[in-house]
Write a protein that holds these residues in place. Sequence first.
Motif, PDB file in Angstrom:
ATOM      1  N   CYS A   4       0.738  -1.399  -0.087  1.00  0.00           N
ATOM      2  CA  CYS A   4       0.140  -0.094   0.092  1.00  0.00           C
ATOM      3  C   CYS A   4       0.802   1.342   0.049  1.00  0.00           C
ATOM      4  CB  CYS A   4      -0.881   0.145   1.104  1.00  0.00           C
ATOM      5  SG  CYS A   4      -1.906   1.378   1.475  1.00  0.00           S
ATOM      6  N   PRO A   5       1.013   2.754  -1.313  1.00  0.00           N
ATOM      7  CA  PRO A   5       1.713   3.572  -0.917  1.00  0.00           C
ATOM      8  C   PRO A   5       1.504   4.610   0.717  1.00  0.00           C
ATOM      9  CG  PRO A   5      -0.240   3.438  -2.603  1.00  0.00           C
ATOM     10  CD  PRO A   5      -0.297   1.675  -2.190  1.00  0.00           C
ATOM     11  N   GLU A  10       1.316  -4.650   3.310  1.00  0.00           N
ATOM     12  CA  GLU A  10       1.644  -5.568   1.757  1.00  0.00           C
ATOM     13  C   GLU A  10      -0.189  -5.672   2.015  1.00  0.00           C
ATOM     14  OE1 GLU A  10       4.354  -8.249   0.921  1.00  0.00           O
ATOM     15  OE2 GLU A  10       5.954  -6.176   1.753  1.00  0.00           O
ATOM     16  N   LYS A  11      -1.003  -5.110   1.589  1.00  0.00           N
ATOM     17  CA  LYS A  11      -2.676  -5.854   1.674  1.00  0.00           C
ATOM     18  C   LYS A  11      -3.255  -5.689   0.805  1.00  0.00           C
ATOM     19  CE  LYS A  11      -2.098  -6.901   6.694  1.00  0.00           C
ATOM     20  NZ  LYS A  11      -3.266  -6.080   8.253  1.00  0.00           N
ATOM     21  N   MET A  12      -2.744  -4.257  -0.591  1.00  0.00           N
ATOM     22  CA  MET A  12      -3.413  -4.234  -1.923  1.00  0.00           C
ATOM     23  C   MET A  12      -3.730  -5.239  -1.976  1.00  0.00           C
ATOM     24  SD  MET A  12      -3.229  -0.618  -1.627  1.00  0.00           S
ATOM     25  CE  MET A  12      -3.661  -0.856  -2.950  1.00  0.00           C
ATOM     26  N   LYS A  47     -10.480   0.342 -12.902  1.00  0.00           N
ATOM     27  CA  LYS A  47     -10.382  -1.213 -12.027  1.00  0.00           C
ATOM     28  C   LYS A  47      -9.687  -0.600 -10.816  1.00  0.00           C
ATOM     29  CE  LYS A  47      -6.188  -2.015 -14.011  1.00  0.00           C
ATOM     30  NZ  LYS A  47      -5.525  -3.468 -14.451  1.00  0.00           N
ATOM     31  N   SER A  48      -9.659  -0.828  -9.515  1.00  0.00           N
ATOM     32  CA  SER A  48      -9.275  -0.457  -8.552  1.00  0.00           C
ATOM     33  C   SER A  48      -8.887  -1.238  -7.683  1.00  0.00           C
ATOM     34  CB  SER A  48     -10.545   0.021  -7.890  1.00  0.00           C
ATOM     35  OG  SER A  48     -11.363  -1.697  -7.103  1.00  0.00           O
ATOM     36  N   GLN A  49      -7.877  -0.895  -6.786  1.00  0.00           N
ATOM     37  CA  GLN A  49      -7.207  -2.345  -6.017  1.00  0.00           C
ATOM     38  C   GLN A  49      -7.227  -1.295  -4.496  1.00  0.00           C
ATOM     39  OE1 GLN A  49      -4.768  -4.636  -7.090  1.00  0.00           O
ATOM     40  NE2 GLN A  49      -3.128  -3.277  -6.541  1.00  0.00           N
ATOM     41  N   THR A  50      -7.605  -2.369  -2.815  1.00  0.00           N
ATOM     42  CA  THR A  50      -7.813  -1.166  -2.057  1.00  0.00           C
ATOM     43  C   THR A  50      -6.907  -2.626  -0.909  1.00  0.00           C
ATOM     44  OG1 THR A  50     -10.457  -1.305  -2.755  1.00  0.00           O
ATOM     45  CG2 THR A  50      -9.704  -2.361  -0.347  1.00  0.00           C
ATOM     46  N   CYS A  51      -6.827  -1.238  -0.199  1.00  0.00           N
ATOM     47  CA  CYS A  51      -5.457  -2.118   1.293  1.00  0.00           C
ATOM     48  C   CYS A  51      -6.441  -2.355   2.169  1.00  0.00           C
ATOM     49  CB  CYS A  51      -4.894  -1.176   1.512  1.00  0.00           C
ATOM     50  SG  CYS A  51      -3.753  -1.265   2.834  1.00  0.00           S
ATOM     51  N   GLY A  52      -6.884  -3.829   2.785  1.00  0.00           N
ATOM     52  CA  GLY A  52      -7.137  -4.163   3.866  1.00  0.00           C
ATOM     53  C   GLY A  52      -6.539  -4.444   4.917  1.00  0.00           C
ATOM     54  N   GLY A  53      -5.621  -3.275   5.069  1.00  0.00           N
ATOM     55  CA  GLY A  53      -4.776  -2.506   6.506  1.00  0.00           C
ATOM     56  C   GLY A  53      -5.901  -1.234   7.372  1.00  0.00           C
ATOM     57  N   GLY A  55      -7.562   0.683   4.228  1.00  0.00           N
ATOM     58  CA  GLY A  55      -8.823   1.249   3.321  1.00  0.00           C
ATOM     59  C   GLY A  55      -8.633   1.643   2.416  1.00  0.00           C
ATOM     60  N   TYR A  56      -6.802   2.310   1.862  1.00  0.00           N
ATOM     61  CA  TYR A  56      -7.049   3.708   0.354  1.00  0.00           C
ATOM     62  C   TYR A  56      -7.144   2.617  -0.768  1.00  0.00           C
ATOM     63  CZ  TYR A  56      -3.929   5.640  -2.573  1.00  0.00           C
ATOM     64  OH  TYR A  56      -3.312   6.259  -3.745  1.00  0.00           O
ATOM     65  N   ILE A  57      -8.035   3.539  -1.136  1.00  0.00           N
ATOM     66  CA  ILE A  57      -8.479   2.694  -2.748  1.00  0.00           C
ATOM     67  C   ILE A  57      -7.613   3.381  -4.210  1.00  0.00           C
ATOM     68  CG2 ILE A  57     -10.306   1.994  -4.486  1.00  0.00           C
ATOM     69  CD1 ILE A  57     -12.180   2.102  -1.804  1.00  0.00           C
ATOM     70  N   GLU A  58      -6.575   2.836  -4.659  1.00  0.00           N
ATOM     71  CA  GLU A  58      -6.458   3.177  -5.927  1.00  0.00           C
ATOM     72  C   GLU A  58      -7.689   3.288  -6.969  1.00  0.00           C
ATOM     73  OE1 GLU A  58      -2.155   3.248  -5.344  1.00  0.00           O
ATOM     74  OE2 GLU A  58      -2.849   1.318  -6.451  1.00  0.00           O
TER      75      GLU A  58
END
Length: 83
Positions: A4-5, A10-12, A47-53, A55-58
Amino acid sequence: MEKCPKCGAEKMFPTDVSMVGEARLEVAVYENPTALIFRQKRSSSLKSQTCGGCGYIEFYATNARLLLAAYLEGEKQKNETNL
């Protein structure tokens, strides 16, 4: 999983992008942005990626090359108009 940026965890993971109702979420560029009609809209779904730590979304455009080409064409036309 990717890092996650925002928080570094490491949960994206990939997620779906959707809207409730009939609308579609997209990004768009116009090849001829100064035209009143026939602006030649080029769009891409996301499309998106989400951090499970944290909640950040790209968001990522699924057709970024098409959008870039349309943007560059629009900039070229704007520059030619200003000559």
